[in-house]
Design a protein around this motif. Structure first.
Motif, PDB file in Angstrom:
ATOM      1  N   THR B  10       0.835  -1.192   0.000  1.00 52.41           N
ATOM      2  CA  THR B  10       0.000   0.000   0.000  1.00 52.41           C
ATOM      3  C   THR B  10       0.880   1.256   0.000  1.00 52.41           C
ATOM      4  O   THR B  10       0.680   2.178  -0.787  1.00 52.41           O
ATOM      5  CB  THR B  10      -0.895   0.039   1.264  1.00 52.41           C
ATOM      6  N   ALA B  11       1.898   1.222   0.861  1.00 53.55           N
ATOM      7  CA  ALA B  11       2.727   2.408   1.038  1.00 53.55           C
ATOM      8  C   ALA B  11       3.669   2.642  -0.150  1.00 53.55           C
ATOM      9  O   ALA B  11       3.840   3.767  -0.608  1.00 53.55           O
ATOM     10  CB  ALA B  11       3.553   2.274   2.316  1.00 53.55           C
ATOM     11  N   GLY B  12       4.260   1.561  -0.637  1.00 55.97           N
ATOM     12  CA  GLY B  12       5.358   1.686  -1.595  1.00 55.97           C
ATOM     13  C   GLY B  12       4.869   1.828  -3.018  1.00 55.97           C
ATOM     14  O   GLY B  12       3.691   1.992  -3.299  1.00 55.97           O
ATOM     15  N   GLY B  13       5.831   1.786  -3.956  1.00 58.57           N
ATOM     16  CA  GLY B  13       5.489   1.832  -5.358  1.00 58.57           C
ATOM     17  C   GLY B  13       5.579   3.259  -5.876  1.00 58.57           C
ATOM     18  O   GLY B  13       5.116   4.195  -5.251  1.00 58.57           O
ATOM     19  N   VAL B  14       6.218   3.418  -7.045  1.00 56.39           N
ATOM     20  CA  VAL B  14       6.443   4.734  -7.636  1.00 56.39           C
ATOM     21  C   VAL B  14       5.564   4.815  -8.878  1.00 56.39           C
ATOM     22  O   VAL B  14       5.521   3.870  -9.665  1.00 56.39           O
ATOM     23  CB  VAL B  14       7.934   4.887  -8.016  1.00 56.39           C
ATOM     24  N   ALA B  15       4.876   5.914  -9.058  1.00 58.65           N
ATOM     25  CA  ALA B  15       4.035   6.080 -10.246  1.00 58.65           C
ATOM     26  C   ALA B  15       4.878   5.928 -11.511  1.00 58.65           C
ATOM     27  O   ALA B  15       5.977   6.465 -11.588  1.00 58.65           O
ATOM     28  CB  ALA B  15       3.361   7.456 -10.214  1.00 58.65           C
ATOM     29  N   ALA B 286      15.767   8.743  -8.806  1.00 59.76           N
ATOM     30  CA  ALA B 286      15.762   8.293  -7.410  1.00 59.76           C
ATOM     31  C   ALA B 286      15.476   6.784  -7.398  1.00 59.76           C
ATOM     32  O   ALA B 286      14.701   6.294  -8.223  1.00 59.76           O
ATOM     33  CB  ALA B 286      14.672   9.022  -6.631  1.00 59.76           C
ATOM     34  N   PRO B 287      16.112   6.033  -6.495  1.00 60.42           N
ATOM     35  CA  PRO B 287      15.850   4.592  -6.425  1.00 60.42           C
ATOM     36  C   PRO B 287      14.353   4.286  -6.259  1.00 60.42           C
ATOM     37  O   PRO B 287      13.666   4.991  -5.530  1.00 60.42           O
ATOM     38  CB  PRO B 287      16.644   4.161  -5.182  1.00 60.42           C
ATOM     39  N   TYR B 288      13.875   3.249  -6.952  1.00 60.51           N
ATOM     40  CA  TYR B 288      12.455   2.910  -6.912  1.00 60.51           C
ATOM     41  C   TYR B 288      12.043   2.329  -5.557  1.00 60.51           C
ATOM     42  O   TYR B 288      10.861   2.182  -5.282  1.00 60.51           O
ATOM     43  CB  TYR B 288      12.115   1.965  -8.070  1.00 60.51           C
TER      44      TYR B 288
END
Lengths: 302, 302
Positions: B10-15, B286-288
């Motif tokens: 839920t928290a993580g993940g980059v568009a 930036a690191p994913y």
């Protein structure tokens, strides 16, 4: 270290020991004092003249189609069933991987298990063993090696005879191993490697063996380990051969042939049945280390 | 474990992340969304049509005689001299074997060392990199791997891109590695293994990366490790190929090609120079993972 070893050198050593090892502070290379092949080849021999000559020269031989597909399937089923059985059981003759606790080897299968007892007494293998060793034979040691995929660990270089001599009291080089592949052996899944011709030289190893060493050594070898200079010298003579073959293929190798294997990170397991035939004229004596013998599931004494 | 991972999910993940990894509680296989080969082949291309097609299909290519014996000798001398230099020195960009403390890898040699800077800028390599990636290129990472005899440790299976994406912020699959053998690669001395065609599928790995993970991961990989089921599926498609070749031979492989190597117990070392070319149109973000970037000696950021 030096002074202890000097002490041993004076104190230790058995009269008539043809292959002293773990007695000296330095490594020594000793010429073999026994034949490799104990029979004259004839038309009645169970392998061809070329195979016999190859074995005598190189200390190993690959036989591709000795067994039927049905035999192979039966051994595989038994292998899986034994793995299931011992996964949750601790037993002295069952060795687990140091990290994962997966079953790595099961010893004395020729003794405890009807299927592998029959394999050890297979007429083709008995005929070959009597030809190579020139006498009646018996099983000195047997085991299943699982060498699983992904996590299969390496076996460092060793001469089996060095250990069998020092720790079990096998007097002469008159034994050989028979490794039967139950899965395909590729170059990539950590196959057996041998140094051809190495059976003709005995590497006397450095250092002394602690008591009850075998409990660790079956997981990770620390004594009876050949030194890097000797290994380099042996491998410079004739290289390193990799034993690749289909499931069912058999590798025979002399008790003093230097061998080992790299790890196996591939998904392909590489389990095999391992049978050691010894001549009845080469029965075990007291261990040449002067220590107490290893258990009979590792080295049969009768 | 599950609940933490759900939280991350839920928290993580980059568009706009084309290749999410280390976000889910289960492994996922995602199709590649980028080309493997970024140029159309022509008569002017620095490799043949067959080589170009092979690379695009299999995700790797072996080039046998790219360099002269003199060039090779110079790199070997420099390799030995750097080993001597760093044996008794600790430096962040020098990685030692976990047990023996022997030098395992030296990073950023294209930056710190004149000889390897010249190699990284070698016209033949630059031409190939611009052809494969369809643009100007730069060195994302370089290192010397020593992989010594007797004690060379395995490298478990991995996609370089998985790490470069998650930990370094490389957005797309538009980079490749070039491994130049400074010694002969045999089947027996732990050569590079690749899974042909694996560059077309991205294995999304399980679990989260701890901060400063890279300090351990260069010695022993624990995160960004593909799961056994995905590896088995990949290898069942087209098997495993072993990269064997003489000193001086070059293996090129795509940033997402699944690769690894077994240990090396033989006396034959297997050192190589490793150069990663990235497209200037694929510079690091930036690191994913949302974490801070790894040091620039591991992943060049300008």
């Amino acid at each position: 270290m030096n002074s202890t070893t000097k002490e041993q050198q004076t104190a230790g050593g058995v009269a008539g020991d043809k292959y002293p090892s773990r007695l000296y502070a330095d490594a020594r290379i000793v010429d073999r004092k026994d034949p490799v092949l104990y029979s004259e080849w004839s038309e009645q021999s169970p392998i061809s003249k070329e195979q016999s000559d190859f074995y005598e020269k190189n200390g190993y031989l690959i036989l591709d189609q000795l067994f039927s597909e049905e035999e192979l399937q039966a051994w595989r089923r038994e292998l899986r069933s034994l793995n299931e059985h011992y996964r949750s059981l601790e037993a002295p003759h069952v060795i687990q991987e140091p990290e994962s606790r997966e079953v790595r080897s099961i010893f004395a299968v020729h003794d405890h298990n009807e299927t592998f007892k029959q394999l050890a007494n297979h007429p083709k293998l008995v005929a070959i063993s009597e030809f190579l060793l020139g006498s009646k034979t018996y099983i000195h040691q047997s085991r299943i090696n699982y060498k699983p995929g992904f996590t299969g660990k390496e076996f460092y270089w060793h001469s089996d005879f060095e250990t069998w001599h020092v720790e079990d009291g096998m007097p002469s080089m008159r034994a050989f191993s028979c490794s039967i592949a139950l899965e395909d052996n590729f170059v990539h899944n950590g196959p057996l490697m041998v140094i051809p011709g190495s059976q003709n030289q005995f590497i006397s190893c450095i250092g002394q063996t602690p008591d009850d060493h075998f409990k660790q050594s079956l997981r990770r070898q620390e004594y009876g380990v050949p030194d890097p200079d000797s290994l380099t010298a042996l491998s410079r003579q004739s290289g390193i051969e990799t034993m690749v073959g289909k499931a069912g293929s058999v590798v025979l190798f002399d008790c003093n042939t230097m061998h080992g294997s790299n790890s196996n990170i591939t998904p392909d397991p590489r389990s095999n049945v391992f049978l050691v035939y010894n001549s009845v004229e080469n029965k075990l004596q007291a261990p040449y280390s002067g220590q107490r013998p290893r258990p009979t599931y590792i080295a049969a004494r009768d």
